[in-house]
Design a protein around this motif. Structure first.
Motif, PDB file in Angstrom:
ATOM      1  N   LEU A 182       2.390   1.852  -3.379  1.00  0.00           N
ATOM      2  CA  LEU A 182       1.408   2.414  -4.313  1.00  0.00           C
ATOM      3  C   LEU A 182       1.174   3.891  -4.035  1.00  0.00           C
ATOM      4  N   ALA A 183       1.055   4.233  -2.762  1.00  0.00           N
ATOM      5  CA  ALA A 183       0.718   5.607  -2.389  1.00  0.00           C
ATOM      6  C   ALA A 183       1.880   6.569  -2.641  1.00  0.00           C
ATOM      7  N   ALA A 215       3.778   5.380  -6.712  1.00  0.00           N
ATOM      8  CA  ALA A 215       2.954   5.260  -7.914  1.00  0.00           C
ATOM      9  C   ALA A 215       3.653   4.448  -9.005  1.00  0.00           C
ATOM     10  N   PRO A 216       3.989   3.198  -8.707  1.00  0.00           N
ATOM     11  CA  PRO A 216       4.695   2.368  -9.684  1.00  0.00           C
ATOM     12  C   PRO A 216       3.854   2.127 -10.937  1.00  0.00           C
ATOM     13  N   VAL A 217       4.522   1.887 -12.059  1.00  0.00           N
ATOM     14  CA  VAL A 217       3.830   1.544 -13.308  1.00  0.00           C
ATOM     15  C   VAL A 217       4.479   0.287 -13.897  1.00  0.00           C
ATOM     16  N   ALA A 218       3.868  -0.223 -14.952  1.00  0.00           N
ATOM     17  CA  ALA A 218       4.397  -1.362 -15.728  1.00  0.00           C
ATOM     18  C   ALA A 218       4.795  -2.531 -14.826  1.00  0.00           C
ATOM     19  N   ILE A 236       0.137  -8.269  -3.470  1.00  0.00           N
ATOM     20  CA  ILE A 236      -1.120  -8.176  -2.715  1.00  0.00           C
ATOM     21  C   ILE A 236      -1.890  -9.494  -2.834  1.00  0.00           C
ATOM     22  N   TYR A 252       2.705 -13.666 -14.547  1.00  0.00           N
ATOM     23  CA  TYR A 252       2.083 -12.392 -14.934  1.00  0.00           C
ATOM     24  C   TYR A 252       3.053 -11.213 -14.728  1.00  0.00           C
ATOM     25  N   LEU A 255       4.450  -2.108 -11.073  1.00  0.00           N
ATOM     26  CA  LEU A 255       3.062  -2.140 -10.603  1.00  0.00           C
ATOM     27  C   LEU A 255       2.559  -3.582 -10.557  1.00  0.00           C
ATOM     28  N   ARG A 256       2.945  -4.359 -11.563  1.00  0.00           N
ATOM     29  CA  ARG A 256       2.540  -5.775 -11.550  1.00  0.00           C
ATOM     30  C   ARG A 256       3.130  -6.501 -10.345  1.00  0.00           C
ATOM     31  N   VAL A 315       0.941  -5.404  -7.275  1.00  0.00           N
ATOM     32  CA  VAL A 315      -0.407  -5.989  -7.307  1.00  0.00           C
ATOM     33  C   VAL A 315      -0.319  -7.505  -7.075  1.00  0.00           C
ATOM     34  N   PHE A 329       0.835  -1.204   0.000  1.00  0.00           N
ATOM     35  CA  PHE A 329       0.000   0.000   0.000  1.00  0.00           C
ATOM     36  C   PHE A 329       0.875   1.262   0.000  1.00  0.00           C
TER      37      PHE A 329
END
Lengths: 218, 218
Positions: free
Chosen positions: A67-68, A71-74, A84, A206, A77-78, A81, A64
């Motif tokens: 993310l806050a 702000a990861p991407v690509a 989690i 993934y 971010l995977r 997520v 969390f």
């Protein structure tokens, strides 16, 4: 700053891999307790589950925060997520090992399993521990070939699970209904444990490929 | 731009609430199929599960896109993370309704349940459907009092589940091992279904308060 961020992502992955190793140990001990009516070992698994839940909480908090604040991407971010999801799956594996230990404790000093059934559970325990150990390795290595291996191990678990039902439904079953109920639930716990390990490995596929492998048959 | 973002958050929540309504309908139909050996209805539940899985996939994709493109923080981030968890829980509720329908199909045209057991499953089905319907309402309203109600309903489900085991372990059980195995697994499916509905409601409490309620006993 960027380095600290990458360290946090690595730490998150390591936390999950360690959590996998812990639930592997939990299932190994729970299976031993089940097969040997070992109350002390069963109690150990039961008291250690709260520690596994704690790791999950910290993993979720860290995800969390990432993310806050970042702000990861690509791919990053995977990773977050998937962590989690993975934390949820691995915590559930811990719960299932706990259920096995609780069954051993509930029937103690009686053994839970009829003698001729015990070898199947010994094998389900072995396969389950291997799945969790391999899931830990896949989290650390992100090796897709190793991730695919878990599917084969899960097939072995499904075969054992199906076989248990054949044994239970056999007219020669003479251990009564209570033993049948125990065997039914225990077999289900091992089978679900394996499914969650496979789900963890699939999330790593993934992370690496950006694509989820096909759905798990449940 | 900000409005479009809020619309997307609302759409994500609506998608999850709709998914809850779908798994409520699935459990209602599966229970009816189970109690009435209704093959057509069982087949309907089985064929509709893929649609529920599809909604989960779209919810996850939307959550991912929101994280990647909008980098939500605070309450908005909690909404997105809770949606990721919730989608997993609700999909699993759909799988459990599917398992009930599969049991009805497997034994058809025979009934799965002995006559005196059927009323308990009728009640477990009713409580399960109510839990899913309330979870949908809680997602839409974020009403904490309504979220707390699910805990009470879950206690009712746990009581029914425990009572099933008392009935199974009774020396007077004369329906054989195969029926006992079916009842054991089916009771477990309803109990797990309820646990997942409670987990969804707890995530909504977290969205609103920033704190997770205490752990669910499993």
């Amino acid at each position: 700053m960027r380095d600290h961020y990458q360290e946090q992502l690595d730490e998150l992955a390591n936390r999950l891999a360690d959590m996998c190793d812990r639930v592997a140990a939990a299932l190994g001990k729970a299976t031993h307790a089940l097969l040997n009516a070992d109350l002390q070992l069963a109690e150990e698994v039961i008291s250690e589950d709260v520690g596994i839940d704690g790791v999950r909480d910290r993993a979720e908090e860290q995800a969390f925060a990432l993310l806050a604040l970042q702000a990861p991407v690509a791919t990053d971010l995977r990773i977050v997520v998937s962590a989690i999801h993975g934390a949820g799956d691995i915590e559930r594996m811990g719960d299932l090992a706990l259920h096995v230990a609780q069954a051993a404790r509930r029937r103690h000093p009686q053994p839970v399993l009829p003698d001729e059934i015990a070898p199947y559970f010994s094998e389900m325990g072995r396969v389950g521990v291997e799945l969790a150990t391999k899931a830990a390795a896949v989290i650390r290595s992100r090796d897709l070939a190793a991730a695919a291996e878990l599917e084969t191990d899960d097939d072995a678990m499904d075969d054992l699970h199906r076989h248990m039902f054949t044994v239970l439904m056999d007219r020669d079953w003479d251990h009564g209904v209570a033993a049948a109920v125990d065997v039914t639930l225990l077999a289900r716990f091992y089978e679900r444990y394996a499914d969650h390990a496979v789900a963890v490995a699939r999330r790593i596929v993934y992370v690496v490929t950006g694509q989820m492998p096909g759905p798990l048959t449940v």
